[in-house]
Write a protein that holds these residues in place. Structure first.
Motif, short mmCIF file in Angstrom:
data_model
loop_
_atom_site.label_atom_id
_atom_site.label_comp_id
_atom_site.label_asym_id
_atom_site.label_seq_id
_atom_site.Cartn_x
_atom_site.Cartn_y
_atom_site.Cartn_z
N ASN A 164 31.70 71.69 67.42
CA ASN A 164 32.27 72.65 66.47
C ASN A 164 33.28 72.02 65.51
O ASN A 164 34.28 72.64 65.14
N PHE A 165 33.01 70.81 65.10
CA PHE A 165 33.83 70.10 64.12
C PHE A 165 33.18 70.21 62.74
O PHE A 165 32.03 70.64 62.61
N ASN A 166 33.92 69.81 61.71
CA ASN A 166 33.31 69.65 60.39
C ASN A 166 33.31 68.16 60.02
O ASN A 166 33.83 67.32 60.76
N GLU A 167 32.72 67.84 58.89
CA GLU A 167 32.57 66.42 58.53
C GLU A 167 33.92 65.76 58.24
O GLU A 167 34.12 64.58 58.56
N TYR A 168 34.84 66.50 57.65
CA TYR A 168 36.18 65.95 57.41
C TYR A 168 36.79 65.50 58.73
O TYR A 168 37.34 64.39 58.83
N GLN A 169 36.70 66.34 59.74
CA GLN A 169 37.30 66.04 61.04
C GLN A 169 36.61 64.87 61.74
O GLN A 169 37.25 64.02 62.34
N ILE A 170 35.28 64.84 61.65
CA ILE A 170 34.56 63.72 62.26
C ILE A 170 34.91 62.41 61.55
O ILE A 170 35.10 61.37 62.20
N ASN A 171 35.04 62.46 60.23
CA ASN A 171 35.45 61.25 59.50
C ASN A 171 36.82 60.77 59.95
O ASN A 171 37.07 59.56 60.04
N LYS A 172 37.73 61.71 60.22
CA LYS A 172 39.06 61.35 60.72
C LYS A 172 38.95 60.58 62.03
O LYS A 172 39.65 59.59 62.27
N ILE A 173 38.06 61.03 62.91
CA ILE A 173 37.88 60.38 64.20
C ILE A 173 37.23 59.01 64.03
O ILE A 173 37.64 58.03 64.65
N ILE A 174 36.23 58.94 63.18
CA ILE A 174 35.55 57.66 62.97
C ILE A 174 36.53 56.62 62.42
O ILE A 174 36.54 55.46 62.86
N LYS A 175 37.38 57.04 61.47
CA LYS A 175 38.32 56.10 60.85
C LYS A 175 39.51 55.79 61.73
O LYS A 175 40.03 54.67 61.74
N GLY A 176 39.97 56.80 62.50
CA GLY A 176 41.20 56.63 63.27
C GLY A 176 41.01 56.24 64.72
O GLY A 176 41.95 55.78 65.37
N GLY A 177 39.81 56.42 65.23
CA GLY A 177 39.57 56.09 66.63
C GLY A 177 38.90 54.74 66.78
O GLY A 177 38.61 54.04 65.81
N SER A 178 38.62 54.38 68.01
CA SER A 178 37.93 53.11 68.29
C SER A 178 36.50 53.33 68.76
O SER A 178 35.74 52.38 68.90
N ILE A 179 36.11 54.60 68.99
CA ILE A 179 34.76 54.94 69.45
C ILE A 179 34.22 56.04 68.54
O ILE A 179 34.86 57.06 68.34
N VAL A 180 33.03 55.81 68.01
CA VAL A 180 32.36 56.84 67.21
C VAL A 180 31.76 57.87 68.16
O VAL A 180 31.16 57.51 69.18
N PRO A 181 31.95 59.15 67.88
CA PRO A 181 31.35 60.16 68.75
C PRO A 181 29.85 59.91 68.97
O PRO A 181 29.13 59.57 68.02
N ALA A 182 29.41 60.08 70.21
CA ALA A 182 28.00 59.89 70.51
C ALA A 182 27.19 61.12 70.14
O ALA A 182 26.01 61.00 69.78
N VAL A 183 27.82 62.29 70.23
CA VAL A 183 27.12 63.56 70.03
C VAL A 183 28.03 64.55 69.32
O VAL A 183 29.24 64.57 69.56
N HIS A 184 27.46 65.35 68.45
CA HIS A 184 28.14 66.53 67.94
C HIS A 184 27.32 67.74 68.35
O HIS A 184 26.15 67.87 67.97
N GLN A 185 27.91 68.63 69.15
CA GLN A 185 27.23 69.84 69.58
C GLN A 185 27.65 70.99 68.66
O GLN A 185 28.84 71.26 68.51
N ILE A 186 26.65 71.65 68.07
CA ILE A 186 26.92 72.69 67.09
C ILE A 186 26.01 73.90 67.30
O ILE A 186 24.93 73.78 67.88
N GLU A 187 26.46 75.06 66.83
CA GLU A 187 25.56 76.20 66.74
C GLU A 187 24.46 75.85 65.74
O GLU A 187 24.73 75.41 64.62
N CYS A 188 23.22 76.05 66.14
CA CYS A 188 22.13 75.70 65.25
C CYS A 188 20.86 76.44 65.67
O CYS A 188 20.46 76.38 66.84
N HIS A 189 20.26 77.13 64.73
CA HIS A 189 19.06 77.91 64.96
C HIS A 189 18.39 78.12 63.60
O HIS A 189 18.93 77.69 62.57
N PRO A 190 17.22 78.74 63.53
CA PRO A 190 16.55 78.88 62.24
C PRO A 190 17.36 79.59 61.17
O PRO A 190 17.13 79.36 59.98
N TYR A 191 18.29 80.47 61.53
CA TYR A 191 19.12 81.13 60.54
C TYR A 191 20.38 80.32 60.19
O TYR A 191 21.16 80.72 59.33
#
Length: 321
Positions: A164-191
């Motif tokens: 339940n993150f957005n791209e801004y937040q994931i970019n913060k983690i990628i730039k500021g952390g030492s490990i890139v997230p392995a998975v992003h779990q999100i609500e996702c369906h045909p709608y």
């Protein structure tokens, strides 16, 4: 039937079809997990906040003792709840989940949401003040993430990710952390097909898990006016073409995009039915037709509790600058 894996950036394989346990009540979730394992699921999605990890752990232990399945045959996911975002609390919360699930390690540990709530002695999952408003704290998710990184480095979990993150937040983690997230779990369906975000994740080496792949029609705060994914005429037409159900089509849609998917049920017949997605393939025209029903409709934004939080991911034009 052996479920195909999605290879994570940590090198581990994650079964593309898993079994969700949200809203699976105590007294029934254990039997549901056993039913799922008997059908062939080898990926179980859990979370501390669901309040049922102890019963799931008991079911897993009983299954292991029967000798049919070993711990190494399973992929276990859990999630860090919002009242435990203080870096000092992260490992303790993970260890409690390990105790509940009766295992020495998790395959995947996710930060359930990017925002934090007030830590309280009662461990209320939604701590509220005298005006019945959720009590927020503002621990930055990057600080929480770094504590999760330490858990991975200690071997308590093989892979870590977010939800339940957005791209801004994931970019913060990628730039500021030492490990890139392995998975992003999100609500996702045909709608809510999230095509653009899935591409972003794949471009950054992050696998995507779709929760609520059937639209979660039974979520507690749903209303009669909301669209029902499984009633969509396009899905019904495609399902009829293959002698399948709209649920099969919605699940297969994710799998053919390389998206991990975790349908949930406690009904044995439905648990078994949701697994019957390996004997057909959707055509390119079918996939395009499903993409065409997208409404960008989100049913699980958690806005009723978290919209006031500055780290709620769905604020328009989100920024922390």
């Amino acid at each position: 039937m052996s479920v195909p894996n999605v290879k994570l950036n940590t090198g581990y394989g994650m079964p593309i079809l898993g079994f969700g346990t949200w809203q699976s009540e105590k007294g029934v979730v254990g039997a549901a997990v056993k039913s799922a394992l008997n059908v062939g699921y080898r990926h179980i999605d859990c979370a501390w906040v669901y309040g049922n990890e102890k019963e799931i752990g008991d079911a897993l232990e009983e299954t292991f003792k029967e000798g049919k399945i070993k711990r190494e045959d399973l992929f276990l996911t859990s999630k860090l709840w919002n009242i435990f975002h203080d870096p000092e609390d992260v490992e303790d919360s993970l260890r409690e989940t390990l105790k509940f699930l009766q295992t020495d390690y998790l395959d995947l540990y996710l930060m359930h949401w990017p925002f934090s709530f007030f830590k309280n002695d009662n461990r209320d999952i939604l701590p509220k003040d005298g005006d019945d408003k959720v009590m927020n704290t503002y621990i930055h998710y990057l600080d929480t993430w770094k504590a999760m990184e330490n858990c991975q480095k200690k071997g308590l979990v093989r892979s870590i990710g977010v939800s339940n993150f957005n791209e801004y937040q994931i970019n913060k983690i990628i730039k500021g952390g030492s490990i890139v997230p392995a998975v992003h779990q999100i609500e996702c369906h045909p709608y809510l097909n999230e095509e653009t975000h899935i591409k972003y994740c794949k471009d950054n080496g992050i696998a995507v898990t779709a929760y609520a792949p059937l639209g979660s029609p039974k979520r507690p705060w749903g209303t009669a006016e909301e669209p029902v994914v499984l009633n969509d005429p396009v899905l019904k037409k495609i399902a009829d073409k293959y002698g399948k159900t709209p649920a099969h089509v919605a699940i297969k849609f994710q799998m053919q995009r390389g998206v991990i998917v975790i349908p949930k049920s406690v009904t044995p017949a439905r648990i078994s039915s949701n697994f019957e997605v390996f004997d057909f393939e959707l055509s390119n025209d079918d996939m395009d037709g499903i993409r065409g029903v997208n409404r960008n409709w989100r049913g699980l934004s958690f806005d009723w509790a978290a919209k006031s939080h500055k780290y709620w991911a769905y604020h328009p034009n989100y920024s922390e600058d």
